[in-house]
Write a protein that holds these residues in place. Sequence first.
Motif, PDB file in Angstrom:
ATOM      1  N   LYS A 229       0.809  -1.226   0.000  1.00  4.79           N
ATOM      2  CA  LYS A 229       0.000   0.000   0.000  1.00  4.79           C
ATOM      3  C   LYS A 229       0.842   1.275   0.000  1.00  4.79           C
ATOM      4  CE  LYS A 229      -3.782  -2.310   2.486  1.00  4.79           C
ATOM      5  NZ  LYS A 229      -4.453  -2.702   1.260  1.00  4.79           N
ATOM      6  N   TYR A 230       2.068   1.193  -0.500  1.00  4.97           N
ATOM      7  CA  TYR A 230       2.896   2.385  -0.648  1.00  4.97           C
ATOM      8  C   TYR A 230       2.748   3.005  -2.038  1.00  4.97           C
ATOM      9  CZ  TYR A 230       5.298   1.188   3.700  1.00  4.97           C
ATOM     10  OH  TYR A 230       5.592   0.915   5.007  1.00  4.97           O
ATOM     11  N   MET A 231       2.127   2.283  -2.947  1.00  4.16           N
ATOM     12  CA  MET A 231       1.881   2.783  -4.289  1.00  4.16           C
ATOM     13  C   MET A 231       0.461   2.399  -4.697  1.00  4.16           C
ATOM     14  SD  MET A 231       5.524   2.146  -6.274  1.00  4.16           S
ATOM     15  CE  MET A 231       5.007   3.094  -7.706  1.00  4.16           C
ATOM     16  N   PRO A 232      -0.117   3.073  -5.704  1.00  2.92           N
ATOM     17  CA  PRO A 232      -1.497   2.750  -6.121  1.00  2.92           C
ATOM     18  C   PRO A 232      -1.649   1.285  -6.530  1.00  2.92           C
ATOM     19  CG  PRO A 232      -0.768   4.812  -7.110  1.00  2.92           C
ATOM     20  CD  PRO A 232       0.438   4.223  -6.453  1.00  2.92           C
ATOM     21  N   HIS A 233      -2.853   0.756  -6.339  1.00  3.34           N
ATOM     22  CA  HIS A 233      -3.118  -0.654  -6.639  1.00  3.34           C
ATOM     23  C   HIS A 233      -3.027  -0.985  -8.123  1.00  3.34           C
ATOM     24  CE1 HIS A 233      -5.356  -1.676  -2.619  1.00  3.34           C
ATOM     25  NE2 HIS A 233      -4.067  -1.514  -2.480  1.00  3.34           N
ATOM     26  N   LEU A 234      -3.060   0.024  -8.968  1.00  6.79           N
ATOM     27  CA  LEU A 234      -2.971  -0.257 -10.405  1.00  6.79           C
ATOM     28  C   LEU A 234      -1.634  -0.901 -10.773  1.00  6.79           C
ATOM     29  CD1 LEU A 234      -1.087   2.116 -12.008  1.00  6.79           C
ATOM     30  CD2 LEU A 234      -3.024   3.519 -11.308  1.00  6.79           C
ATOM     31  N   TYR A 235      -0.614  -0.751  -9.896  1.00  4.12           N
ATOM     32  CA  TYR A 235       0.681  -1.381 -10.159  1.00  4.12           C
ATOM     33  C   TYR A 235       0.667  -2.876  -9.842  1.00  4.12           C
ATOM     34  CZ  TYR A 235       2.550   3.278 -10.851  1.00  4.12           C
ATOM     35  OH  TYR A 235       2.780   4.536 -11.340  1.00  4.12           O
ATOM     36  N   LEU A 236      -0.443  -3.350  -9.263  1.00  4.70           N
ATOM     37  CA  LEU A 236      -0.601  -4.785  -9.014  1.00  4.70           C
ATOM     38  C   LEU A 236      -1.170  -5.505 -10.237  1.00  4.70           C
ATOM     39  CD1 LEU A 236      -2.205  -4.646  -5.440  1.00  4.70           C
ATOM     40  CD2 LEU A 236       0.168  -5.237  -5.982  1.00  4.70           C
ATOM     41  N   GLU A 237      -1.733  -4.736 -11.155  1.00  7.51           N
ATOM     42  CA  GLU A 237      -2.431  -5.334 -12.299  1.00  7.51           C
ATOM     43  C   GLU A 237      -1.466  -5.687 -13.423  1.00  7.51           C
ATOM     44  OE1 GLU A 237      -5.309  -2.462 -13.415  1.00  7.51           O
ATOM     45  OE2 GLU A 237      -6.356  -2.498 -11.477  1.00  7.51           O
ATOM     46  N   LYS A 238      -1.802  -6.771 -14.132  1.00  2.48           N
ATOM     47  CA  LYS A 238      -1.008  -7.189 -15.273  1.00  2.48           C
ATOM     48  C   LYS A 238      -1.727  -6.832 -16.567  1.00  2.48           C
ATOM     49  CE  LYS A 238       1.775 -10.804 -13.200  1.00  2.48           C
ATOM     50  NZ  LYS A 238       2.351 -12.149 -13.380  1.00  2.48           N
ATOM     51  N   GLY A 239      -0.933  -6.555 -17.596  1.00  4.05           N
ATOM     52  CA  GLY A 239      -1.498  -6.198 -18.876  1.00  4.05           C
ATOM     53  C   GLY A 239      -1.849  -7.405 -19.716  1.00  4.05           C
ATOM     54  N   ALA A 240      -2.205  -7.148 -20.966  1.00  4.57           N
ATOM     55  CA  ALA A 240      -2.647  -8.217 -21.865  1.00  4.57           C
ATOM     56  C   ALA A 240      -1.551  -9.231 -22.144  1.00  4.57           C
ATOM     57  CB  ALA A 240      -3.140  -7.609 -23.179  1.00  4.57           C
TER      58      ALA A 240
END
Length: 376
Positions: A337-348
């Motif tokens: 939780k030190y960075m936004p959760h969007l950095y947990l997501e993987k791309g296509a």
Amino acid sequence: MFKTLKTFLLGEPLKSELEGDSHALTKLQALAMLSSDALSSIAYGPEQVILVLIALSEGAIWWSLPIGIGVLVLLISLTISYSQIIHAYPNGGGAYMVSSDNLSPSMGLLAGGSLLIDYMLTVAVSVSSGADAITSAFPAFKDSNLEISIVLVLILMLMNLRGLRESATALFVPVYFFIISILFLLICGLFQIVTGNLTYTATAHIGQPISGLTLVLLLRAFTSGSASLTGVEAISNAVPFFKKPKAKNAVKTLTMMSAILGAMFIGITFLNYWLGIIPNHNVTILAQIAQKVFGHSFIGQVLFYLFQIATALILAVAANTGFSAFPILSYNMAKNKYMPHLYLEKGARLGYSNGILTLAIGAICLLFILTVPLNV
């Protein structure tokens, strides 16, 4: 239309079930993808030692040999330390995870934040060096350094957005071309020394007293030479990228990279001492060594230009280490939780695409900040 363009640039989306071992990297692929930053430092690391010593006297160049041995000892120590970190933290994270677990969360945050900035700076500096190498070979493009640098960042971004294996495959040629070129240079140089075809022209004999030499100057030269060890930590940050057994393969890759890096550094340092090469503002020490070793025959000139191309390529792709390490570090920090959760997501293509895009945008902004004022 956007979907068609995205598919054209990045390829067809991968199914998440392919994320397993079939999509991971072999040791040779990982070496190409994660060692470009460390190996590229050979193009400037040994020269930094000489630049410090030459400020005192040309005769002080012989001190580059014990300093080189010191850098080699430091490299061995780092390799052992990072090998232990890989086994202890197989999910990656490197200095961030180690500091968080063994010191405090705030120290981990400091280490992680420093590394994120460092990776952006590494990308900006590396592509700038690559652009300089390109415009040195083609002076007509000298005024387009910024544009070339941005194009290099975008190419590396697209490569990494396409996935691990694709980017590793793209880096295979420049990285191994550079390794082969440097090792060939060292073998040719040592063979000519043994056969008496490369004259001993050192500026001073080993052990010769140098007036005015101080411990501070030697330590300054040592720290400058330690710039050759930049990027060694990248493999410990990217353990999840490897095929199983991940930790074991990562340690083997780290050992291979360190052995190659150490042999290159000490070999270039020795050849420079033997030939007594003095830094030149217009020609790098590495280029001067290549000129003397390969000679001025037609074949020698061909080998020299191939060597220069290999050096330019490795400098251009050195930034890829940042593209490999930044996303996984962002993921680990987002998980805490030190960075936004969007950095947990993987791309296509099953990569942490938001981290890759952030790094590219940040590096391009740095290029504008560092370059545009100089043109005013």
